[in-house]
Design an enzyme around this catalytic site. Sequence first.
Site, mmCIF file in Angstrom:
data_model
loop_
_atom_site.group_PDB
_atom_site.id
_atom_site.type_symbol
_atom_site.label_atom_id
_atom_site.label_comp_id
_atom_site.label_asym_id
_atom_site.label_seq_id
_atom_site.Cartn_x
_atom_site.Cartn_y
_atom_site.Cartn_z
ATOM 1 N N VAL A 18 0.875 -1.281 -0.257
ATOM 2 C CA VAL A 18 0.105 0.259 0.121
ATOM 3 C C VAL A 18 1.131 1.103 0.127
ATOM 4 O O VAL A 18 0.395 2.045 -0.872
ATOM 5 C CB VAL A 18 -0.245 -0.430 1.276
ATOM 6 C CG1 VAL A 18 -1.330 1.069 1.456
ATOM 7 C CG2 VAL A 18 -2.185 -1.144 1.183
ATOM 8 N N GLY A 138 -10.358 -1.756 1.624
ATOM 9 C CA GLY A 138 -9.883 -1.080 0.321
ATOM 10 C C GLY A 138 -10.463 0.105 -0.025
ATOM 11 O O GLY A 138 -10.914 0.928 0.213
ATOM 12 N N GLU A 194 -2.150 -15.008 2.375
ATOM 13 C CA GLU A 194 -0.673 -15.043 2.568
ATOM 14 C C GLU A 194 0.306 -16.886 3.200
ATOM 15 O O GLU A 194 -1.061 -17.757 2.936
ATOM 16 C CB GLU A 194 -0.769 -14.229 4.060
ATOM 17 C CG GLU A 194 -1.067 -13.064 4.114
ATOM 18 C CD GLU A 194 -0.308 -12.177 3.247
ATOM 19 O OE1 GLU A 194 0.761 -12.090 3.403
ATOM 20 O OE2 GLU A 194 -1.101 -11.099 3.052
ATOM 21 N N LYS A 209 -13.106 -5.143 10.916
ATOM 22 C CA LYS A 209 -13.746 -4.599 10.141
ATOM 23 C C LYS A 209 -15.366 -4.143 11.041
ATOM 24 O O LYS A 209 -15.244 -3.563 10.441
ATOM 25 C CB LYS A 209 -13.306 -5.238 8.995
ATOM 26 C CG LYS A 209 -12.139 -4.776 7.873
ATOM 27 C CD LYS A 209 -11.890 -5.758 6.457
ATOM 28 C CE LYS A 209 -10.572 -5.707 6.389
ATOM 29 N NZ LYS A 209 -10.422 -6.675 5.201
#
Length: 432
Positions: A18, A138, A194, A209
Site C-alpha cells: 500500500v 479497500g 498469505e 472491520k
Amino acid sequence: MTDGDKRLRVAVLGCGAVGSQVVRLLSEQRDDLAARVGASVELVGVAVRRLDAPREVEVPEGLLTTDAAGLVTRDDVDLVVEVIGGIEPARGLILSALENGASVVTANKALLAEDGPTLFEAAAKAERDLYYEAAVAGAIPILRPLRESLAGDKVTRVLGIVNGTTNFILDKMDTSGAGFSEALQEAQELGYAEADPTADVEGFDAAAKAAILASLAFHSRVTASDVHREGIAEVTAADVASARDMGAVVKLLAICELRGDQVAARVHPAMIPRSHPLASVRGAYNAVFVESEAAGQLMFYGPGAGGAPTASAVLGDLVTVARNRLAGTRGAGESAYADRAVQPMGETRTRYHVAIDVDDRAGVLAAVANAFADHDVSIQTVRQEGRGADAQLVVVSHAAPDAALSATVRQLREMDIVREVTSVMRVEGGDE
C-alpha cells in the site's frame, strides 16, 4: 504550514504494497492533487524498516528513513499517512504525530478495532483529523457514507463481505466443488492468501472491520473483542453443496445490527439465497449491504484489498484532511454518543441449517422435531435425503436466540437415533 506557505508536507509510514502505491500516486498526481486541495502536496519522508529492501516504486533520493519516530515529530510535517499495520509501533507513532500537531490518515483496521478510542481522543485533544477510510473494504467508499452521507438517517443493519481471501475460497468451492484445503492452496498460489492465512480464514480480519462498521453505524464503541467470530476452516464441500441444493451460497459475513437498545456484531460463514445481492459477489471482491430507515437498502461494491485500490482510499482521505487543514477546520471525529451495549451472541436471533445423519426408522423425525421444540426453536423446513444407513435429515430453523439453537444441536448429538450432526451453519437473508 503557515498562512503564507501553501504547501502541505506529508510523511508516509511504510512502503509495502500500500505504502509504495501511495508514494507513486503522490508523485504521479502531484498537479491534480494541488488543484483539488488548493495547495501543493509535498512528500517529505518515507519511513521503512530496511533501506535496502526491494520496492515496487522508486522512492526519491533522500526521502527514505528508518527513523519513523523522528519523522512523525518533525516540525515541518503536516500530515502523516500510516500504512505499516499492526498495533505497535503504529499506535505510538500515530499518537506522537497527533501530539506534534500533524493530522493522520491510516489504513490500520487492527489498531482501530482494538484501541480506536485512544486515537480518537488524542486527535480531539490535538484538534487534528484522524481519517481511516482505507481500513475497511479497500477502495470501496463505505465509512464516509456511514459517517457523513447517512448522518441524518438511522442505520439498522450492515451486512458485508469484507475479506477478499475468504470470498475467493468460498467462491471457488461453490463453482468448482473444491474442498477448503484445495481452494486455499489456489488462493495462496494466486497471491490472494498469505503463507499464514490465519487472520483471514479464522475471521480476525473481518471481525476488526465489523467492529469499525458497527461503531460508525450505531454511534457506539465496539471493539474486535466484542465481535463474535467464526472462520471458514470448517466449511466443507458438502456444506457448499447443501447450500446449492437449497438455492443458496456460503459466504463469510460481517453482520452488524441494531437490536433494540443494543448492538449485535458477528462474523461467521452463513448461507444466503442466491437472489440476495451479496450472493453475486465473486472472487476476491468485497461488498457491504446497508439498511436504514429512510434510505432503505444500499450496496457498496468493489475491490476490497490490494495496493492500488487501498492507496486510492488513502489519497481520498488525504485530500479531505488537506482541505480541512487549509481551512483551519476539522472533519467529524468519533461519534459514540449512543453508547449502546453489545448484545451477547447467545441472545442474538439467528437461523440454523443443520444436517443430521440418522437411523432410518419410525419416530426419528418426531424425535428430532421434539429436540427443537424443547428449546422453543421453530422449524421452517425439513427434508430427508437417502434411506437406510445413508439417511440424512436437513433442518432449517426459524430465527431464535443463538443459545437456544446451540443447545438444540448439543441435544441432537446426544440422541441415540442420531449417528452424527454433520453440518451446522447459520442462514441469513430471505424469508423465514
